[in-house]
Design an enzyme around this catalytic site. Structure first.
Site, PDB file in Angstrom:
ATOM      1  CE  LYS A  93      -2.014   3.116   1.855  1.00 49.94           C
ATOM      2  NZ  LYS A  93      -1.809   4.511   1.420  1.00 49.94           N
ATOM      3  N   PRO A  94       1.095   1.866  -1.182  1.00 51.41           N
ATOM      4  CG  PRO A  94       1.092   2.601  -3.413  1.00 51.41           C
ATOM      5  CD  PRO A  94       0.520   1.540  -2.510  1.00 51.41           C
ATOM      6  CB  ALA A  95       2.194   7.635   0.326  1.00 53.64           C
ATOM      7  CD  GLU A  96      -2.767   8.767   1.291  1.00 53.24           C
ATOM      8  OE1 GLU A  96      -2.058   7.745   1.222  1.00 53.24           O
ATOM      9  OE2 GLU A  96      -3.308   9.155   2.346  1.00 53.24           O
ATOM     10  CB  VAL A 114       0.505   6.742  10.662  1.00 52.79           C
ATOM     11  CG1 VAL A 114      -0.044   5.556   9.885  1.00 52.79           C
ATOM     12  CG2 VAL A 114      -0.257   8.003  10.266  1.00 52.79           C
ATOM     13  CD  GLU A 148      12.725   4.644   8.736  1.00 49.49           C
ATOM     14  OE1 GLU A 148      12.496   5.699   9.398  1.00 49.49           O
ATOM     15  OE2 GLU A 148      12.997   4.617   7.529  1.00 49.49           O
ATOM     16  CG  LEU A 149       7.811   4.728  13.716  1.00 53.63           C
ATOM     17  CD1 LEU A 149       7.280   4.543  15.113  1.00 53.63           C
ATOM     18  CD2 LEU A 149       6.697   4.616  12.700  1.00 53.63           C
ATOM     19  CB  CYS A 201      12.945   8.957   8.074  1.00 47.62           C
ATOM     20  SG  CYS A 201      13.607   7.764   6.942  1.00 47.62           S
ATOM     21  CD  GLU A 245      10.698  12.920  11.127  1.00 48.71           C
ATOM     22  OE1 GLU A 245       9.571  12.432  11.337  1.00 48.71           O
ATOM     23  OE2 GLU A 245      11.626  12.290  10.601  1.00 48.71           O
ATOM     24  CG  PHE A 285       9.318  14.865   7.042  1.00 46.77           C
ATOM     25  CD1 PHE A 285      10.272  14.035   7.608  1.00 46.77           C
ATOM     26  CD2 PHE A 285       8.644  14.396   5.921  1.00 46.77           C
ATOM     27  CE1 PHE A 285      10.537  12.776   7.102  1.00 46.77           C
ATOM     28  CE2 PHE A 285       8.905  13.131   5.387  1.00 46.77           C
ATOM     29  CZ  PHE A 285       9.845  12.331   5.994  1.00 46.77           C
TER      30      PHE A 285
HETATM   31  P1  ADP Z   1       2.540  11.621   6.221  1.00 50.22           P
HETATM   32  O1  ADP Z   1       1.803  12.227   7.386  1.00 50.22           O
HETATM   33  O2  ADP Z   1       3.875  12.151   6.077  1.00 50.22           O
HETATM   34  O3  ADP Z   1       1.735  11.531   4.971  1.00 50.22           O
HETATM   35  P2  ADP Z   1       1.873   9.123   7.182  1.00 50.22           P
HETATM   36  O4  ADP Z   1       2.587   8.429   8.274  1.00 50.22           O
HETATM   37  O5  ADP Z   1       0.559   9.762   7.472  1.00 50.22           O
HETATM   38  O6  ADP Z   1       2.856  10.140   6.608  1.00 50.22           O
HETATM   39  O7  ADP Z   1       1.635   8.155   5.946  1.00 50.22           O
HETATM   40  C1  ADP Z   1       2.488   7.102   5.624  1.00 50.22           C
HETATM   41  C2  ADP Z   1       1.663   6.001   5.028  1.00 50.22           C
HETATM   42  O8  ADP Z   1       0.733   5.554   5.992  1.00 50.22           O
HETATM   43  C3  ADP Z   1       0.841   6.391   3.793  1.00 50.22           C
HETATM   44  O9  ADP Z   1       0.863   5.301   2.879  1.00 50.22           O
HETATM   45  C4  ADP Z   1      -0.552   6.566   4.360  1.00 50.22           C
HETATM   46  O10 ADP Z   1      -1.572   6.328   3.412  1.00 50.22           O
HETATM   47  C5  ADP Z   1      -0.572   5.506   5.437  1.00 50.22           C
HETATM   48  N1  ADP Z   1      -1.538   5.753   6.520  1.00 50.22           N
HETATM   49  C6  ADP Z   1      -1.980   6.936   6.998  1.00 50.22           C
HETATM   50  N2  ADP Z   1      -2.877   6.748   7.985  1.00 50.22           N
HETATM   51  C7  ADP Z   1      -3.014   5.406   8.148  1.00 50.22           C
HETATM   52  C8  ADP Z   1      -3.777   4.565   9.016  1.00 50.22           C
HETATM   53  N3  ADP Z   1      -4.587   5.057   9.932  1.00 50.22           N
HETATM   54  N4  ADP Z   1      -3.637   3.221   8.902  1.00 50.22           N
HETATM   55  C9  ADP Z   1      -2.805   2.702   7.984  1.00 50.22           C
HETATM   56  N5  ADP Z   1      -2.065   3.431   7.129  1.00 50.22           N
HETATM   57  C10 ADP Z   1      -2.153   4.764   7.204  1.00 50.22           C
END
Ligand code: ADP
Length: 481
Positions: free
Chosen positions: A175-178, A232, A250-251, A284, A383, A385
Site C-alpha cells: 500500500k503506497p502513499a496516496e 500513524v 521506521e518512524l 527520515c 521532526e 520534515f
Molecule cells: P505523512 O503524514 O507524512 O503523509 P503518514 O505516516 O501519514 O505520513 O503516511 C504514511 C503512510 O501511511 C501512507 O501510505 C498513508 O496512506 C498511510 N496511513 C496513513 N494513515 C493510516 C492509518 N490510519 N492506517 C494505515 N495506514 C495509514
C-alpha cells in the site's frame, strides 16, 4: 504515467477500486493534476491478501532461492532499462530534483540486485544438543507481508521493502502513499513483465485510513512493515495487535550531526548541508540538528550560513538544490515550525532563495538555519520534515552525548572529529540505529542495516539483516538414536 485509474494490481490483474472511487494526484512543483488513482478499500485489501496467501501457498513458497534470485535480478535489469522514464515519473510525482530522482531509481535497481544476490545465501544454524540428537534452526519466510510506505522516496522504499521480502520467499500486499506512488505502479508492471508470478506482488493504491487501515488490521497478514509518521505508526501497531501480527516500524528521527573543535570544516560542511536539504528535508534520516562545540560555534555557523544562503529552490525540472515540499499540507506544517520559531525569538541565521521562475502553485519553502536553538525548543525536539536546520551549542564530549540523546528519537547520527578515541567513545554512547564518523548517510546504503531505536521504531531494513527480518526461525530436532 498510468493512463487509466486501474492502479490496483491483484493476482496480476489491474483493476479499479471495488467501490469505483478515485484519488487525484497533483504535481508538487506546480499543483497540476497528473493522474488519478484507484481508491482501494477493505474489499480490495481482502482480495489482495487472499491472492498473496494463495500465491504463497501454491507458488512462491515452492520456488527455489535460485529462481527467486533470477527473477529479482531480471527486475533490477528492467528497472535499469527504464531508468530514464522512471526518474521522470518520480521527479514529477514527488517534486524532487531530476538528478535526485535518477539516483533514487539507480538505488532501487541496486536493491533488487543486492537482494537477488542475497536470496540464496540465507543460512540457518545447527545446535549441539544431547547425544543422539540433531538440532537445527531453519530460516523460513514469514508468509504474507503487508507494506505501507510514505511518499518521500516511493521508488527506493519499494526496492528496499519488496526486494528483501520477496527474496526471503514471502508474498506481499503493498500500500503506497496516496500523495506519490506513480513509479511504484510502473515498477509493479515491470515486475509482472519479467515473470514474477501473479499474486506474489499485489498493489493496492488508496488512502491511509481506508486501504492502509484495512491492511494493518487484516487477520491474514503474517508481518506488517510500515514507514511513516510516529502517529500513524502507533495506529498500525494497535491494529496489528488485534491479531498479534509482528511489525517493523521506521518512524523518523531528529538526527544529530556532532561537530567537535578539531573537525575538518571543509569535509564536514558540504555533508552537513546535504544531509538537511536532501529531498527538501523530507527524509527520515535528515541531519536536522547540528551540535557544535562552543569554541568553534561562531566560526562554524558563519561558514554554514554562507552555504545555506547560497541554496536555491525550484521546480523538479530546474534541478536545483531543493524541489518543492510534497503538498500544501506539508508546506503548512513546515511553515508552522518557522512561524513559531520566529515568534519564540529563535535567531534565523541564514535562508536560501526561491527560483523566480518557480510556479506560485508549487509548495516551496527555502532552506533555513536557526541558532542557537535551545535543546528543549520544538526545533530541537520534533521532526519538521522540511529543510530546517537547528544549530545547538555544546561544551564538551559528555555534554554533546547528552544533547544528542535528549530527543525521543534515535535513527542515525554523524560525528565529526579527527580524534580516534573520541570517535569510538561517542559512537558507542549515541543512541541510534546507524552512526557515521566523518561522513553521513553513506549514499544509498543498500548494504547497511537501517532502522531506529527509541521512538524511531524497530526492525531493520536494508542489508543482509533485512533478509533475516523477513524470515522466522524454526527449530527442528531429530532424535536419530
Ligand atoms: P505523512 O503524514 O507524512 O503523509 P503518514 O505516516 O501519514 O505520513 O503516511 C504514511 C503512510 O501511511 C501512507 O501510505 C498513508 O496512506 C498511510 N496511513 C496513513 N494513515 C493510516 C492509518 N490510519 N492506517 C494505515 N495506514 C495509514
Amino acid at each position: 504515467m498510468p493512463s487509466t485509474t486501474k492502479t490496483i494490481c491483484i493476482d496480476g490483474q489491474w483493476r479499479a477500486g471495488a467501490q469505483g472511487q478515485t484519488i487525484d494526484v497533483h504535481a508538487p512543483s506546480n499543483g497540476e493534476k497528473i493522474a488519478m488513482l484507484a481508491r482501494g478499500t477493505q474489499t480490495d485489501i481482502d482480495d489482495a491478501v487472499g491472492s498473496a496467501r494463495k500465491a504463497f501457498d501454491d507458488v512462491w513458497s515452492k520456488t527455489t532461492a535460485g529462481e527467486r534470485s533470477r527473477l529479482l535480478s531480471a527486475l533490477s535489469a528492467r528497472i535499469t532499462d527504464c531508468a530514464a522514464e522512471l526518474a521522470e515519473i518520480e521527479a514529477q510525482d514527488t517534486g524532487k530534483p531530476m538528478r535526485l530522482a535518477k539516483n533514487d531509481i539507480a538505488t532501487t535497481a541496486r536493491y533488487f540486485e543486492f537482494f537477488a544476490g542475497a536470496a540464496d545465501k540465507l543460512q540457518g544454524d545447527t545446535i549441539a544438543l544431547l547425544n543422539g540428537y540433531q538440532a537445527m534452526v531453519n530460516r523460513e519466510p514469514r508468509g504474507v507481508v503487508g507494506h505501507i510506505i510514505p511518499w518521500n522516496y516511493p521508488a527506493q522504499m519499494f526496492g528496499r521493502t519488496v526486494a528483501a521480502c520477496l527474496a526471503a520467499g514471502n508474498t506481499t500486499v503493498f500500500k503506497p502513499a496516496e500523495d506519490a506512488c506513480l513509479s511504484v505502479i510502473r515498477m509493479t508492471e515491470l515486475a509482472h513483465e519479467v515473470g514474477i508470478p501473479a499474486g506474489v506482488l499485489n498493489l493496492v493504491t488508496g488512502l491511509g485510513h481506508e486501504a492502509g487501515a484495512a491492511l494493518a488490521s487484516h487477520h491474514d497478514i503474517d508481518y506488517m512493515s510500515f514507514t511513516g509518521s510516529p502517529e500513524v505508526g502507533t495506529e498500525i501497531q494497535k491494529a496489528a495487535a488485534a491479531h498479534h501480527t509482528p511489525c517493523a516500524l521506521e518512524l523518523g528521527g531528529k538526527s544529530p550531526q556532532i561537530v567537535f573543535e578539531d573537525a575538518d570544516f571543509d569535509r564536514a560542511l558540504p555533508v552537513i548541508v546535504a544531509a538537511i536539504i536532501q529531498n527538501t528535508g523530507q527524509t527520515c534520516s535528515a541531519g536536522s540538528r547540528v551540535l557544535i562545540q562552543r569554541s568553534i560555534y561562531d566560526r562554524f555557523v558563519t561558514a554554514l550560513a554562507r552555504r545555506i544562503s547560497a541554496l536555491k529552490v525550484g521546480s523538479h525540472l530546474a534541478d536545483l538544490d531543493c524541489g518543492p515540499l510534497i503538498s500544501a499540507k506539508q508546506l503548512a506544517r513546515v511553515q508552522g515550525f518557522i512561524e513559531r520559531a520566529h515568534a519564540d525569538g529563535v535567531p534565523c541565521i541564514a535562508k536560501g532563495s526561491l527560483d523566480p521562475s518557480a510556479d506560485s502553485r508549487g509548495h516551496y519553502v527555502e532552506p533555513m538555519l536557526f541558532g542557537p536553538v535551545d535543546t528543549q525548543h520544538e526545533l530541537a525536539q520534533h521532526e519538521v520534515f522540511g529543510p530546517i536546520l537547528a544549530a545547538i551549542v555544546f561544551d564538551d564530549e559528555q555534554h554533546a552525548i547528552e544533547i544528542a540523546n535528549d530527543t525521543p528519537f534515535g535513527l542515525i547520527a554523524g560525528i565529526w572529529t579527527e580524534n580516534g578515541g573520541r570517535q569510538m567513545r561517542v559512537a558507542k554512547q549515541v543512541r541510534a540505529g546507524q552512526v557515521y564518523i566523518n561522513g553521513y548517510g553513506a549514499g544509498g546504503g543498500v548494504e547497511l542495516p537501517f532502522g531506529g531505536v527509541k521512538r524511531s521504531g524497530y526492525g531493520r531494513s536494508k542489508g543482509f539483516e533485512a533478509l533475516r527480518e523477513y524470515t522466522v526461525g524454526k527449530t527442528i530436532v531429530i532424535n536419530h538414536g
